[in-house]
Design a protein around this motif. Structure first.
Motif, PDB file in Angstrom:
ATOM      1  N   UNK A 128      10.053  -4.151  11.828  1.00 31.28           N
ATOM      2  CA  UNK A 128      10.243  -3.794  10.419  1.00 31.28           C
ATOM      3  C   UNK A 128      10.174  -5.006   9.487  1.00 31.28           C
ATOM      4  N   UNK A 129      10.812  -6.146   9.804  1.00 31.88           N
ATOM      5  CA  UNK A 129      10.653  -7.301   8.906  1.00 31.88           C
ATOM      6  C   UNK A 129       9.217  -7.773   8.749  1.00 31.88           C
ATOM      7  N   UNK A 130       8.407  -7.649   9.808  1.00 27.08           N
ATOM      8  CA  UNK A 130       7.019  -8.083   9.734  1.00 27.08           C
ATOM      9  C   UNK A 130       6.111  -7.051   9.077  1.00 27.08           C
ATOM     10  N   UNK A 131       6.601  -5.833   8.909  1.00 27.71           N
ATOM     11  CA  UNK A 131       5.775  -4.768   8.325  1.00 27.71           C
ATOM     12  C   UNK A 131       6.251  -4.371   6.934  1.00 27.71           C
ATOM     13  N   UNK A 132       6.893  -5.278   6.233  1.00 28.63           N
ATOM     14  CA  UNK A 132       7.345  -4.966   4.881  1.00 28.63           C
ATOM     15  C   UNK A 132       6.198  -4.593   3.945  1.00 28.63           C
ATOM     16  N   UNK A 133       5.052  -5.310   3.975  1.00 30.08           N
ATOM     17  CA  UNK A 133       3.944  -4.880   3.103  1.00 30.08           C
ATOM     18  C   UNK A 133       3.477  -3.456   3.394  1.00 30.08           C
ATOM     19  N   UNK A 134       3.431  -3.068   4.666  1.00 30.85           N
ATOM     20  CA  UNK A 134       3.026  -1.705   5.014  1.00 30.85           C
ATOM     21  C   UNK A 134       4.062  -0.697   4.525  1.00 30.85           C
ATOM     22  N   UNK A 135       5.342  -1.021   4.646  1.00 29.74           N
ATOM     23  CA  UNK A 135       6.394  -0.118   4.179  1.00 29.74           C
ATOM     24  C   UNK A 135       6.311   0.057   2.669  1.00 29.74           C
ATOM     25  N   UNK A 136       6.059  -1.023   1.940  1.00 29.77           N
ATOM     26  CA  UNK A 136       5.919  -0.920   0.482  1.00 29.77           C
ATOM     27  C   UNK A 136       4.710  -0.064   0.110  1.00 29.77           C
ATOM     28  N   UNK A 137       3.609  -0.248   0.830  1.00 30.69           N
ATOM     29  CA  UNK A 137       2.411   0.549   0.537  1.00 30.69           C
ATOM     30  C   UNK A 137       2.649   2.023   0.791  1.00 30.69           C
TER      31      UNK A 137
END
Length: 266
Positions: free
Chosen positions: A178-187
């Protein structure tokens, strides 16, 4: 490099901030008629008309509730499915990936009508849960694809290292993925909420007029042909994705390493 950065910020401000400021200015003034010599005349009548609608607050509450539930389901389905499609190899995998994108290719109304008949049989028609489920049709395919690309960028080695070190799946998800996928979560957050909020036809079909969201309140205002009222409603409508994004951003702040990374960058 700095020169290009300044040009980028100026261009971004012109393309995004300037139209938003014009929209806010129109909502706070009467309709502009510069060709007839009438300039900007400030007033709050447009927001008074908007707030006088008896369904506005309930529609706003339903839109926020449905948007949050749709976002939560999209995150769960997108993360689990995207990780499975990245880490697993099986026969027919390209067909499964194409099948998951099929709801985007098929008209949503055709799917909604068929699902509406099924929901009537199982008792989910005219309910909030039925509206949430029908909103998953145009949103889940995007979430799966976004998280699949995010996991592909992480790579198999990044996913295998925590397992070798003895980490359990939940600890690996919270502290690494989850910390490494913050841009994907925001998108996914922006895309899911905007798509869910803009659904009028499928919400009215499955909701049956019982579940009233903001688009169902918005369309009657089209008959007024008043630019100030339409701008006021657009400002009100745009605040919901911003509000929900702030909630998601606050939750992302609670993830491991977020505060540490913020200190190092500042």
């Amino acid at each position: 490099m700095r020169h290009y950065k300044i040009r980028f910020y100026v261009l971004a401000s012109f393309l995004f901030l300037f139209p938003a400021l014009l929209l806010v200015l129109q909502s706070l003034s009467k309709t502009w008629r510069f060709q007839s010599g009438e300039g900007i005349r400030f007033q709050l009548d447009s927001f008074q008309v908007l707030l006088s609608d008896p369904n506005l607050w309930s529609a706003t509450g339903w839109s926020i509730t449905i948007g949050l539930l749709v976002l939560l389901i999209n995150l769960v389905v997108g993360i689990t499915t995207g990780k499975a499609l990245t880490s697993l190899s099986f026969r027919g995998k390209p067909f499964i990936e194409a099948l998951m994108l099929a709801p985007i290719l098929v008209p949503v109304l055709a799917i909604a009508i068929g699902l509406h008949l099924f929901m009537i049989r199982i008792g989910l028609a005219d309910t909030a849960l039925g509206v949430v489920l029908i909103h998953l049709v145009p949103t889940v395919p995007y979430s799966i694809k976004i998280f699949q690309n995010a996991y592909q960028q992480l790579g198999r080695s990044m996913l295998d290292q925590p397992v070798i070190l003895g980490s359990n799946p939940w600890h690996q998800l919270v502290t690494i993925e989850l910390p490494l996928m913050k841009p994907a979560i925001r998108s996914v957050t922006f895309l899911t909420i905007v798509i869910s909020l803009s659904q009028y036809a499928i919400t009215s079909i499955v909701g049956g007029g019982t579940i009233i969201t903001l688009p169902m309140v918005f369309f009657p205002f089209l008959d007024t042909a008043n630019a100030s009222i339409m701008a006021a409603f657009s400002v009100w409508f745009a605040m919901i994705p911003f509000f929900l994004y702030m909630i998601v951003e606050a939750l992302l702040w609670l993830l491991p390493y977020s505060k540490k990374m913020r200190r190092t960058t500042t």
